[in-house]
Design an enzyme around this catalytic site. Structure first.
Site, mmCIF file in Angstrom:
data_model
loop_
_atom_site.group_PDB
_atom_site.id
_atom_site.type_symbol
_atom_site.label_atom_id
_atom_site.label_comp_id
_atom_site.label_asym_id
_atom_site.label_seq_id
_atom_site.Cartn_x
_atom_site.Cartn_y
_atom_site.Cartn_z
ATOM 1 N N LEU A 86 50.361 31.938 31.896
ATOM 2 C CA LEU A 86 51.127 31.059 30.999
ATOM 3 C C LEU A 86 51.226 31.705 29.620
ATOM 4 O O LEU A 86 50.250 32.288 29.121
ATOM 5 C CB LEU A 86 50.449 29.695 30.912
ATOM 6 C CG LEU A 86 50.455 28.892 32.226
ATOM 7 C CD1 LEU A 86 49.532 27.685 32.120
ATOM 8 C CD2 LEU A 86 51.866 28.458 32.603
ATOM 9 N N HIS A 102 38.011 29.682 38.371
ATOM 10 C CA HIS A 102 38.036 31.117 38.658
ATOM 11 C C HIS A 102 36.808 31.477 39.504
ATOM 12 O O HIS A 102 35.691 31.047 39.191
ATOM 13 C CB HIS A 102 38.017 31.901 37.332
ATOM 14 C CG HIS A 102 38.102 33.385 37.533
ATOM 15 N ND1 HIS A 102 39.303 34.025 37.796
ATOM 16 C CD2 HIS A 102 37.148 34.348 37.540
ATOM 17 C CE1 HIS A 102 39.068 35.324 37.941
ATOM 18 N NE2 HIS A 102 37.772 35.548 37.788
ATOM 19 N N GLU A 167 33.602 25.932 44.056
ATOM 20 C CA GLU A 167 34.783 25.554 43.248
ATOM 21 C C GLU A 167 35.156 24.110 43.527
ATOM 22 O O GLU A 167 35.449 23.339 42.610
ATOM 23 C CB GLU A 167 35.981 26.456 43.585
ATOM 24 C CG GLU A 167 35.804 27.907 43.209
ATOM 25 C CD GLU A 167 37.049 28.723 43.541
ATOM 26 O OE1 GLU A 167 38.171 28.275 43.242
ATOM 27 O OE2 GLU A 167 36.907 29.828 44.099
#
Ligand code: GRF
Length: 197
Positions: A86, A102, A167
């Site tokens: 971005l 991540h 995650e």
């Protein structure tokens, strides 16, 4: 809280967030799911759950996303396997925090294929990180991290799977902290109100 999720691929972290919102663990609504990949499994998963899901042309992604975010009244963006970087302009203009997950213990192994980087480095421990997005890739303040052991017979796939399970645990947890208004960012340091110091 209204969340926008950006995803480019299989969407297992999106699924973890949808499940957390579904069970009430996360008191938030996934307002919209956006992807830069038309065939992304993430879009399919979102539509199956009745969520608004849109493919946006990669070249026009940011401009289109800004308008959709405004219309959706999103107050948090979660990147979940989103493969575009971005721009600084977007990060400023969207006006809401952006989170990313991540698969390494940042600042170790930023960028692509961090699990492979960990194996090539010979690391005995890697992990998962949820962090705020700033203008540098995989760099913003850390919200949550958890270590994951690297075993001698691991390959990229086995290590990725072990990390992915973490995650799926820490991403909903970190988003929940946001939804509860408990995340206080002071420069690079993040305090979670009510957590042990
Ligand atoms: C995850 O390992 C995430 O950390 C990384 O890309 C992978 C996406 O997996 N950024 P999924 O699309 O959420 O299943």
């Amino acid at each position: 809280m209204r969340i926008a999720v950006f995803a480019s691929g299989r969407g297992s972290n999106l699924r973890a967030l949808m499940e957390a919102a579904g069970t009430g663990y996360l008191k938030a609504e996934i307002a919209v799911v956006l992807s830069d990949v038309q065939s992304a499994r993430a879009l399919e998963r979102a539509s199956q759950q009745g969520l608004a899901a849109r493919f946006l042309e990669p070249e026009a992604f940011e401009v289109a996303a800004l308008e959709i975010l405004r219309n959706a009244a999103a107050d948090l963006i979660c990147l979940a396997g989103f493969m575009r970087i971005l721009s600084g302009d977007f990060i400023q203009q969207c006006g809401v925090p952006i989170l990313n997950v991540h698969p390494s213990l940042l600042p170790a192994f930023p960028g692509l294929r961090p699990q492979r980087q960990a194996l090539e480095h010979g690391a005995r421990v890697s992990g998962a990180t949820v962090h705020l997005v700033d203008e540098r890739v995989d760099h913003g303040p850390v919200i949550a991290q958890t270590p994951v052991p690297v075993f001698q017979d691991d390959d990229e796939e086995s290590l990725s799977e072990r990390i992915l399970r973490q995650e799926h645990r820490i991403y909903p947890m970190a988003v929940r902290w946001f939804a509860e208004g408990r995340v206080l960012v002071e420069g690079r340091r993040v305090r979670i109100a009510g957590a042990p110091a």
